[in-house]
Design a protein around this motif. Structure first.
Motif, PDB file in Angstrom:
ATOM      1  N   PHE A 186       0.850  -1.183   0.000  1.00 55.94           N
ATOM      2  CA  PHE A 186       0.000   0.000   0.000  1.00 55.94           C
ATOM      3  C   PHE A 186       0.889   1.237   0.000  1.00 55.94           C
ATOM      4  N   MET A 187       0.616   2.159  -0.943  1.00 57.56           N
ATOM      5  CA  MET A 187       1.490   3.313  -1.104  1.00 57.56           C
ATOM      6  C   MET A 187       0.703   4.606  -1.211  1.00 57.56           C
ATOM      7  N   ALA A 188       1.147   5.615  -0.457  1.00 59.83           N
ATOM      8  CA  ALA A 188       0.650   6.981  -0.620  1.00 59.83           C
ATOM      9  C   ALA A 188       1.782   7.773  -1.262  1.00 59.83           C
ATOM     10  N   PHE A 189       1.547   8.246  -2.479  1.00 58.66           N
ATOM     11  CA  PHE A 189       2.606   8.879  -3.263  1.00 58.66           C
ATOM     12  C   PHE A 189       2.684  10.375  -2.985  1.00 58.66           C
ATOM     13  N   SER A 190       3.913  10.869  -2.933  1.00 59.05           N
ATOM     14  CA  SER A 190       4.178  12.302  -2.882  1.00 59.05           C
ATOM     15  C   SER A 190       4.492  12.799  -4.299  1.00 59.05           C
ATOM     16  N   GLY A 191       4.369  14.107  -4.502  1.00 57.77           N
ATOM     17  CA  GLY A 191       4.846  14.723  -5.739  1.00 57.77           C
ATOM     18  C   GLY A 191       4.042  14.430  -6.984  1.00 57.77           C
ATOM     19  N   GLU A 192       2.824  13.926  -6.852  1.00 54.38           N
ATOM     20  CA  GLU A 192       2.037  13.634  -8.063  1.00 54.38           C
ATOM     21  C   GLU A 192       1.696  14.909  -8.809  1.00 54.38           C
ATOM     22  N   GLU A 193       1.304  15.949  -8.057  1.00 55.08           N
ATOM     23  CA  GLU A 193       0.889  17.195  -8.693  1.00 55.08           C
ATOM     24  C   GLU A 193       2.048  17.883  -9.427  1.00 55.08           C
ATOM     25  N   MET A 194       3.280  17.525  -9.092  1.00 58.24           N
ATOM     26  CA  MET A 194       4.451  18.132  -9.730  1.00 58.24           C
ATOM     27  C   MET A 194       4.993  17.265 -10.871  1.00 58.24           C
ATOM     28  N   GLY A 195       4.260  16.172 -11.181  1.00 57.19           N
ATOM     29  CA  GLY A 195       4.665  15.349 -12.330  1.00 57.19           C
ATOM     30  C   GLY A 195       4.879  13.890 -12.027  1.00 57.19           C
ATOM     31  N   LEU A 196       4.015  13.257 -11.212  1.00 55.91           N
ATOM     32  CA  LEU A 196       4.102  11.822 -10.891  1.00 55.91           C
ATOM     33  C   LEU A 196       5.465  11.475 -10.288  1.00 55.91           C
ATOM     34  N   LEU A 197       6.027  12.361  -9.480  1.00 51.20           N
ATOM     35  CA  LEU A 197       7.413  12.204  -9.028  1.00 51.20           C
ATOM     36  C   LEU A 197       7.587  11.033  -8.072  1.00 51.20           C
ATOM     37  N   GLY A 198       6.695  10.896  -7.094  1.00 49.46           N
ATOM     38  CA  GLY A 198       6.850   9.831  -6.109  1.00 49.46           C
ATOM     39  C   GLY A 198       6.709   8.444  -6.701  1.00 49.46           C
ATOM     40  N   SER A 199       5.733   8.248  -7.565  1.00 48.71           N
ATOM     41  CA  SER A 199       5.544   6.932  -8.183  1.00 48.71           C
ATOM     42  C   SER A 199       6.677   6.626  -9.152  1.00 48.71           C
TER      43      SER A 199
END
Length: 411
Positions: A176-189
């Protein structure tokens, strides 16, 4: 004053760490989404104290459910990056901490069923703070963008699924993952797929939830990625008893499932559609359909259950529909209804002081002709729009109820 409030808030969060009796008490979808979309988190912009507070909360929820920490530092996987100055350049990770660097934090929990393969279930938890790049709010006064639908809703459904899967469907492990940085360009994933904390060869498929909080009265739900494995379309249809499904085969789209598809992993992405509050301060908890979110969680659980004994799903490449999207220099100033499956392009929202508003178009209008071009769907609308330049004048025809209305437009 805001920093003092946030410090007090974090102190309460730590003090409220659940005892053993509370650990068995499930937390509701509404409680999770209300916490994450509260003003105290100041919009959860990547790298801020508000995002860190959200990360701490999600990690606490993982620990409460007994999930194993699977980050590089407990439940956390940190990554440093410099924001892009050119939209075409790649983000550089793990740069030296210093001027202009931002720290993103993925939050990762693992449910080990001693299975060979692992299903990845994720949702991004970052948002736009007080109106970062991507905000559609045009008032001069800054306001908190709480992002209840985008994407506290997806995280709340992900946490609800973790609770359900603790005691069911042991044919796979679950990450289970909560991603950071999605709004800045899918950075966390993107960072995770290149720095996975599990054996990526054993990743089975990935489920992503982004904006699943505003299920409409007709129960329309978009499901993307149906073509990324041969069995997915059949399973999605077979387990559907409640939704009007808008199907999309592509594994590429503007959310974190794209990072996993590009790593040759089958994906399913769930989405209830855009709305007038998208990327604006009005995206708040009280506007969410909590019962609809629970319905979506149950549906995804049924899909996972159906696939439990299927082993590792084969991956299949799909057509990248984004490559066919025409480029355009002007905008009509509307929020399209991406879940509309009739003929034309239905308007789900109107922006202030833009061509559509000035022409008298209304929410609910269906654009059927733009200039000399007939509009039958979203793609034909974009093709028609791409023919115009700033300053051009034309006519637009919309269907309003049973009538057709013609209006003059100037871009």
């Amino acid at each position: 004053m805001k920093n003092i409030v946030l410090i007090l808030f974090l102190t309460v969060l730590i003090a409220c760490k659940p005892n053993s009796e509370e650990k068995s008490k499930p937390v509701s979808i509404k409680e999770d989404v209300s916490f994450l979309a509260d003003d105290k988190l100041e919009g959860r912009q990547t790298g801020t104290k508000g995002e860190k507070a959200a990360a701490d909360y999600i990690a606490m929820r993982f620990e409460t459910m007994g999930l194993e920490a699977k980050g590089t530092d407990g439940y956390f996987q940190q990554f440093l990056f410099k924001p892009k100055t050119d939209p075409h350049q790649e983000v550089k990770y793990n740069v030296k901490d210093g001027d202009s660097t931002i720290t993103g934090i993925n939050v990762i929990g693992f449910l080990d069923n001693n299975a060979k393969n692992t299903i990845i279930i994720g949702a991004h938890y970052d948002h736009l703070g007080y109106g970062a790049e991507g905000s559609l709010y045009r008032d001069k006064e800054q306001q908190i963008h709480n992002g209840a639908d985008d994407n506290a809703s997806g995280v709340a459904v992900m946490l609800n699924l973790a609770q359900k899967l603790k005691s069911a469907n042991t044919g796979n492990n679950y990450l289970f993952m909560a991603f950071s940085g999605e709004e800045m360009g899918l950075l966390g994933s993107n960072y995770f797929t290149k720095n996975a904390t599990i054996d990526f060869q054993n990743a089975n498929y990935m489920i992503n939830m982004d904006m699943v909080g505003r299920l409409k009265n007709n129960n329309t739900l978009a499901v993307y990625g149906l073509g990324t494995s041969p069995i997915l379309k059949q399973v999605v249809k077979a387990n559907n008893a409640n939704f009007k499904i808008i199907e999309n085969e592509s594994g590429v789209g503007p959310s974190d499932h794209t990072s996993f598809y590009l790593a040759d992993i089958p994906v399913l992405h769930f989405f209830t559609g855009q709305h007038e509050d998208y990327h604006k301060p009005g995206d708040d908890t009280e506007k969410l359909n909590i019962e609809g979110m629970a319905l979506i969680s149950g549906y995804i659980f049924d899909i996972i259950s159906d696939l439990d004994d299927n082993g590792k799903l084969p991956f299949r490449k799909t057509k990248n529909e984004s490559e066919d999207v025409p480029r355009f220099k002007v905008t009509l100033g509307v929020v399209p209804d991406y879940l509309f499956d009739g003929k034309g392009m239905r308007i789900d929202g109107i922006s202030e002081d833009k061509p559509a508003q000035k022409a008298g178009l209304q929410k609910g209008d269906v654009v059927v002709k733009l200039g000399d071009s007939l509009v039958t769907d979203m793609m034909s609308y974009m093709r028609a729009l791409s023919a115009f330049d700033t300053g051009d004048k034309t006519k637009v025809v919309v269907k309003r109820g049973e009538e057709e209305v013609e209006a003059a437009l100037e871009f």
